[in-house]
Write a protein that holds these residues in place. Structure first.
Motif, PDB file in Angstrom:
ATOM      1  N   PRO A   1       6.718 -15.719-110.010  1.00  0.00           N
ATOM      2  CA  PRO A   1       5.701 -15.155-110.932  1.00  0.00           C
ATOM      3  C   PRO A   1       6.231 -13.980-111.745  1.00  0.00           C
ATOM      4  N   GLU A   2       7.301 -13.335-111.213  1.00  0.00           N
ATOM      5  CA  GLU A   2       7.843 -12.173-111.948  1.00  0.00           C
ATOM      6  C   GLU A   2       8.547 -12.613-113.229  1.00  0.00           C
ATOM      7  N   ASP A   3       8.881 -13.926-113.295  1.00  0.00           N
ATOM      8  CA  ASP A   3       9.568 -14.437-114.494  1.00  0.00           C
ATOM      9  C   ASP A   3       8.615 -15.111-115.470  1.00  0.00           C
ATOM     10  N   VAL A   4       7.312 -15.022-115.183  1.00  0.00           N
ATOM     11  CA  VAL A   4       6.318 -15.760-115.982  1.00  0.00           C
ATOM     12  C   VAL A   4       5.489 -14.801-116.844  1.00  0.00           C
ATOM     13  N   LEU A   5       5.243 -15.183-118.084  1.00  0.00           N
ATOM     14  CA  LEU A   5       4.297 -14.444-118.934  1.00  0.00           C
ATOM     15  C   LEU A   5       3.721 -15.396-119.981  1.00  0.00           C
ATOM     16  N   GLY A   6       2.835 -14.864-120.823  1.00  0.00           N
ATOM     17  CA  GLY A   6       2.269 -15.681-121.894  1.00  0.00           C
ATOM     18  C   GLY A   6       2.928 -15.298-123.209  1.00  0.00           C
ATOM     19  N   MET A   7       3.159 -16.303-124.068  1.00  0.00           N
ATOM     20  CA  MET A   7       3.600 -16.025-125.452  1.00  0.00           C
ATOM     21  C   MET A   7       2.624 -16.782-126.339  1.00  0.00           C
ATOM     22  N   HIS A   8       1.587 -16.064-126.798  1.00  0.00           N
ATOM     23  CA  HIS A   8       0.525 -16.725-127.560  1.00  0.00           C
ATOM     24  C   HIS A   8       0.850 -16.638-129.036  1.00  0.00           C
ATOM     25  N   PHE A   9       1.372 -17.753-129.574  1.00  0.00           N
ATOM     26  CA  PHE A   9       1.657 -17.842-130.995  1.00  0.00           C
ATOM     27  C   PHE A   9       0.376 -18.235-131.718  1.00  0.00           C
ATOM     28  N   PHE A  10       0.283 -17.859-132.989  1.00  0.00           N
ATOM     29  CA  PHE A  10      -0.890 -18.194-133.788  1.00  0.00           C
ATOM     30  C   PHE A  10      -0.523 -19.290-134.779  1.00  0.00           C
TER      31      PHE A  10
ATOM     32  N   PRO B   1      -0.393 -21.569-138.142  1.00  0.00           N
ATOM     33  CA  PRO B   1       0.854 -22.267-137.866  1.00  0.00           C
ATOM     34  C   PRO B   1       1.935 -21.331-137.335  1.00  0.00           C
ATOM     35  N   ALA B   2       2.495 -21.710-136.178  1.00  0.00           N
ATOM     36  CA  ALA B   2       3.341 -20.784-135.402  1.00  0.00           C
ATOM     37  C   ALA B   2       4.597 -20.371-136.158  1.00  0.00           C
ATOM     38  N   ASN B   3       5.054 -21.219-137.124  1.00  0.00           N
ATOM     39  CA  ASN B   3       6.261 -20.821-137.860  1.00  0.00           C
ATOM     40  C   ASN B   3       5.927 -19.930-139.048  1.00  0.00           C
ATOM     41  N   VAL B   4       4.617 -19.662-139.245  1.00  0.00           N
ATOM     42  CA  VAL B   4       4.202 -18.835-140.388  1.00  0.00           C
ATOM     43  C   VAL B   4       3.550 -17.528-139.938  1.00  0.00           C
ATOM     44  N   MET B   5       2.559 -17.631-139.029  1.00  0.00           N
ATOM     45  CA  MET B   5       1.812 -16.426-138.619  1.00  0.00           C
ATOM     46  C   MET B   5       2.741 -15.443-137.908  1.00  0.00           C
ATOM     47  N   LYS B   6       2.622 -14.167-138.278  1.00  0.00           N
ATOM     48  CA  LYS B   6       3.548 -13.154-137.746  1.00  0.00           C
ATOM     49  C   LYS B   6       3.159 -12.666-136.364  1.00  0.00           C
ATOM     50  N   LEU B   7       1.894 -12.799-135.971  1.00  0.00           N
ATOM     51  CA  LEU B   7       1.462 -12.197-134.703  1.00  0.00           C
ATOM     52  C   LEU B   7       1.897 -13.016-133.503  1.00  0.00           C
ATOM     53  N   LEU B   8       2.350 -12.303-132.471  1.00  0.00           N
ATOM     54  CA  LEU B   8       2.633 -12.931-131.176  1.00  0.00           C
ATOM     55  C   LEU B   8       2.008 -12.043-130.102  1.00  0.00           C
ATOM     56  N   GLU B   9       1.024 -12.586-129.386  1.00  0.00           N
ATOM     57  CA  GLU B   9       0.457 -11.835-128.251  1.00  0.00           C
ATOM     58  C   GLU B   9       1.322 -12.148-127.040  1.00  0.00           C
ATOM     59  N   VAL B  10       1.941 -11.117-126.469  1.00  0.00           N
ATOM     60  CA  VAL B  10       2.785 -11.318-125.286  1.00  0.00           C
ATOM     61  C   VAL B  10       1.945 -10.923-124.076  1.00  0.00           C
ATOM     62  N   VAL B  11       1.548 -11.928-123.287  1.00  0.00           N
ATOM     63  CA  VAL B  11       0.568 -11.702-122.217  1.00  0.00           C
ATOM     64  C   VAL B  11       1.283 -11.374-120.911  1.00  0.00           C
ATOM     65  N   ARG B  12       1.042 -10.162-120.455  1.00  0.00           N
ATOM     66  CA  ARG B  12       1.733  -9.639-119.271  1.00  0.00           C
ATOM     67  C   ARG B  12       0.948  -9.984-118.015  1.00  0.00           C
ATOM     68  N   GLY B  13       1.547 -10.791-117.144  1.00  0.00           N
ATOM     69  CA  GLY B  13       0.895 -11.120-115.871  1.00  0.00           C
ATOM     70  C   GLY B  13       0.972  -9.925-114.930  1.00  0.00           C
ATOM     71  N   ASP B  14       0.152  -9.945-113.908  1.00  0.00           N
ATOM     72  CA  ASP B  14       0.167  -8.847-112.919  1.00  0.00           C
ATOM     73  C   ASP B  14       1.566  -8.691-112.320  1.00  0.00           C
ATOM     74  N   LYS B  15       2.296  -9.815-112.191  1.00  0.00           N
ATOM     75  CA  LYS B  15       3.616  -9.726-111.537  1.00  0.00           C
ATOM     76  C   LYS B  15       4.774  -9.829-112.535  1.00  0.00           C
ATOM     77  N   THR B  16       4.503  -9.918-113.798  1.00  0.00           N
ATOM     78  CA  THR B  16       5.588 -10.051-114.777  1.00  0.00           C
ATOM     79  C   THR B  16       6.537  -8.863-114.663  1.00  0.00           C
ATOM     80  N   ALA B  17       7.839  -9.144-114.537  1.00  0.00           N
ATOM     81  CA  ALA B  17       8.814  -8.054-114.370  1.00  0.00           C
ATOM     82  C   ALA B  17       8.991  -7.297-115.686  1.00  0.00           C
ATOM     83  N   GLY B  18       9.324  -6.005-115.588  1.00  0.00           N
ATOM     84  CA  GLY B  18       9.492  -5.176-116.784  1.00  0.00           C
ATOM     85  C   GLY B  18      10.566  -5.704-117.701  1.00  0.00           C
ATOM     86  N   ASP B  19      11.698  -6.165-117.127  1.00  0.00           N
ATOM     87  CA  ASP B  19      12.787  -6.642-117.999  1.00  0.00           C
ATOM     88  C   ASP B  19      12.417  -7.952-118.672  1.00  0.00           C
TER      89      ASP B  19
END
Ligand code: T1G
Length: 674
Positions: A420-429, A431-449
């Motif tokens: 679980p420390e290697d898992v997170l969310g990468m929520h692209f918007f 069309p993903a190759n156009v929209m600039k926003l990326l929500e990076v979803v941090r899990g409770d166990k996601t490691a800092g690095d």
């Protein structure tokens, strides 16, 4: 220690600024330049001067962090006029990006030389202002009116070769011999008199040029104040001498810099950069190397996500279950690149380069070589958990496993793996190759690095990334929900879809809730049972009114996808109004704002209370880059501050909303979110 030094090269004085990271024209730099010019003018053995910068770039503009504070002498407009008035030639030697005030220092210099990779721009309009140190007066005189309009009113940056062709620079230097070539050039022109002055170059006024430019960009400039001010200043330069035009420029600059729009756009400038910082992870944490990325799913999202990496030169292994889907996805990526090439934005070889980095496969085991694997499969928890269960067995140790889910619980997905420390969310918007926003979803166990690696990678693929916590809808979609709920309620009480959409478009959004639904697809998330009709959306879907793709949704569409209010939708709304028994009333614009935008601020406050966003400015970045919130309003939280939190609370109370404790507390204390 002064940030500006001078070095003599026989009869040439080189004035060097060393003010990392971008040689912003801070007070110290301005004072150092002033001293350097004075030294060169006073010394008869100096035949000419060169101004250059150490580090990665020539001056990237005024020091934006000084705005709003008392400006120390010499102010930039005075300094640039002093450079131009020096009785002997001054050569600007440019590398990196000469932007804003940097470009103005170059324009006030008598000659300009640049390395081929250098770029020039006057992007002040993106900060809601204009080149306030003579740029709107000198640039048209040096580079022509059309290019000056492009650069000032649209903030277009141009490469050195185009600058040379336009006359903005006199000569190109060798990429690695800028100082040497600049000194030789200075010596070559040192005897030429009179010393050429940009501000004295003649200009003719052609009103048609300005009217055409205004007309061509009316949609793009809608709601903004700064573009028209830039155009007016450039036009002034074609009608009056420099001395008069620069006074007009100064007035326009002061009006803009004191205004709310510039404050909002400067807020976003810094907010975007702050968003990339993770408060509780050391900035120098060791990142995991990402040499190859894996993407599961070659559909619309998977293909769009893949293109981001291919365009950044990162190889991608893309997995599908069926050959036909894999071929279709690959073909669509190629088609997208070829369409971009057809517009001249990339070359044919760049298309081949990108596609050459793609490795399509039907075998999930091929992901074993990937350092980051992103799944973009069907938005269903069971499907996601099954995929991550398999990935857990296939992925190499240390590989980062990311889900593109747009609202599902990333902790639950992580729990389906042994890492679980290697898992997170990468929520692209999309069309993903156009929209600039990326929500990076941090899990409770996601490691800092892991988090820091993905945030750094986001920059590399030219995304604006924001860290989000695990909650339903993360930041953006979570705030969208109350807006959609209230918009539907307003329909039941007498408002129409076009009325509500118009309020949002007039506010500055690219589209309103119902236009957005038609674009995305009314049927997204629909249970697909045409006999089960529990709300208006079900009724529309049952009649295949799925939005633009069906030429019918909340609106009717012609062949060019132009919308018009739908009599059929009005009937359906009327049926549900009767069923709902909701009291009808005259819905006003003010009520629509209070019931659709204020609840978004309220939800943003809750997101902060729960720690699902690091800072209020991150929420603003999400809405600017993910949903098209007008930058000149600074994002929902900045806008709430400008509205006044007391007014927001009063509006929410008026309509019976439960108010976030943080919002109430800030309103009572007279505090701001941003
Ligand atoms: N002033 C102060 N800080 C600045 C700055 C500036 N002009 N430009 C960048 N920074 C900071 C930035 O906040 C970040 O800080 C760090 O430098 C690296 O920036 C009178 C009034 C130059 C293309 O609009 O477009 O001149 O986060 O991450 O991706 O007419 O910075 O590390 O603490 O963006 O390599 C006009 C704005 C000013 C240019 C480099 N100039 N800057 O991009 O690095 S107004 C601009 C940029 C003006 C005059 C008017 C980009 C860049 P931190 P970065 P980058």
């Amino acid at each position: 220690m002064s940030v500006v030094r001078t070095e003599r090269h026989d009869d040439i004085l080189v004035i060097i600024s060393d003010n990392p990271p971008v040689n912003a024209l801070s007070a110290a730099v301005r004072q150092g330049l002033e001293a350097g010019i004075k030294e060169g003018v006073a010394d008869d053995s100096i035949a000419a001067m060169v101004i250059r910068c150490d580090g990665k770039t020539f001056f990237a503009g005024a020091d934006i962090s000084e705005f709003g504070k008392p400006m120390q002498e010499p102010i930039l407009p005075i300094l640039v006029d002093m450079i131009e008035a020096a009785g002997k030639p001054v050569v600007a030697a440019v590398h990196g990006t000469a932007l804003g005030g940097g470009c103005e220092v170059a324009l006030a210099s008598h000659y300009r030389i640049a390395v081929p990779s250098a770029k020039f721009g006057t992007p002040e309009v993106k900060l809601g202002i204009l080149p306030g140190a003579g740029g709107t007066q000198r640039l048209p005189r040096v580079a022509g009116v059309e290019l000056a309009l492009e650069m000032t009113a649209k903030g277009t940056m141009i490469p050195a070769n185009r600058a040379r062709d336009a006359g903005l620079i006199d000569r190109l230097a060798g990429e690695d011999s800028l100082e040497k070539d600049a000194i030789a050039f200075a010596r070559e022109i040192s005897g030429i008199r009179p010393v050429p002055k940009s501000s004295e170059k003649p200009l003719t006024h052609d009103p048609a040029v300005f009217e055409q430019f205004r007309k061509a960009n009316a949609r793009r400039f809608r709601g903004y104040e700064a573009p028209e001010a830039n155009i007016a200043c450039v036009e002034k330069a074609t009608q009056t001498p420099y001395e008069e035009g620069v006074q007009f420029e100064r007035m326009q600059f002061m009006k803009l810099i004191m205004g709310v729009q510039s404050a909002a756009q400067r807020h976003i400038f810094f907010a975007e950069r702050k968003a990339s910082k993770i408060d509780d992870v050391p900035a120098d944490i060791k990142l995991r190397p990402i040499k190859r990325v894996g993407v599961i799913g070659a559909g619309t999202m998977g293909g769009g996500i893949t293109m981001n990496f291919l365009s950044a030169g990162i190889p991608v292994t893309i997995v599908e279950m069926q050959q036909e889907a894999l071929d279709r996805g690959t073909a669509i990526m190629r088609k997208n690149y070829e369409a971009t090439a057809a517009k001249g934005r990339i070359t044919a070889e760049q298309v081949e380069q990108a596609m050459g980095l793609l490795k399509p496969t039907l075998d999930m085991n091929d992901l074993a070589e990937c350092d980051l694997i992103i799944e973009a499969v069907y938005e269903n928890m069971d499907v996601k958990k099954e995929v991550f269960g398999k990935l857990d067995k296939i992925a190499k140790p240390g590989a980062i496993l990311a889900s593109n889910t747009s609202f599902l619980d990333v902790n639950e997905i992580a729990a389906s793996t042994s890492r679980p420390e290697d898992v997170l969310g990468m929520h692209f918007f999309s069309p993903a190759n156009v929209m600039k926003l990326l929500e990076v979803v941090r899990g409770d166990k996601t490691a800092g690095d892991v988090l820091a690696t993905v945030m750094a990678l986001a920059k590399k693929i030219r995304k604006v990334a924001v860290v989000a916590g695990v909650c339903h809808g993360f930041i953006g979609n979570r705030m969208l929900e109350p807006r959609q709920v209230e918009a539907m309620k307003l329909l039941m009480e007498g408002a129409t879809p076009e009325q509500i959409d118009k309020v949002h478009v007039d506010f500055g959004m690219p589209m309103g809730p119902f236009q957005m639904s038609d674009l995305a697809g009314v049927d997204i998330g629909w249970h697909r049972d045409p006999n089960r009709i529990e709300n208006i959306r079900d009724a529309l879907c049952a009649e295949e009114r799925w939005g633009q793709k069906k030429k019918a949704g909340w609106y009717d569409y012609d062949d060019k996808r132009n919308p018009s209010p739908s009599p059929r939708v009005a009937e359906i709304i009327e049926e549900f109004r009767k069923k709902s028994g909701a009291a009808q009333h005259e819905v006003t614009t003010e009520e629509i704002i209070e019931r659709t935008l204020y609840p978004m601020v309220n939800e943003g406050a809750r997101i902060l209370e729960e720690g699902k966003a690091q800072r209020a400015s991150d929420i603003d970045v999400v809405w600017i880059y993910g949903y098209g919130w007008p930058p000149y309003r600074g994002g929902p939280m900045f806008w709430a501050d400008t509205e006044g939190l007391k007014k927001i609370v009063a509006g929410l109370e008026k309509h019976g909303f439960k108010i976030s404790a943080l919002l109430k507390e800030k309103a009572e204390k007279g505090e701001r979110f941003t």
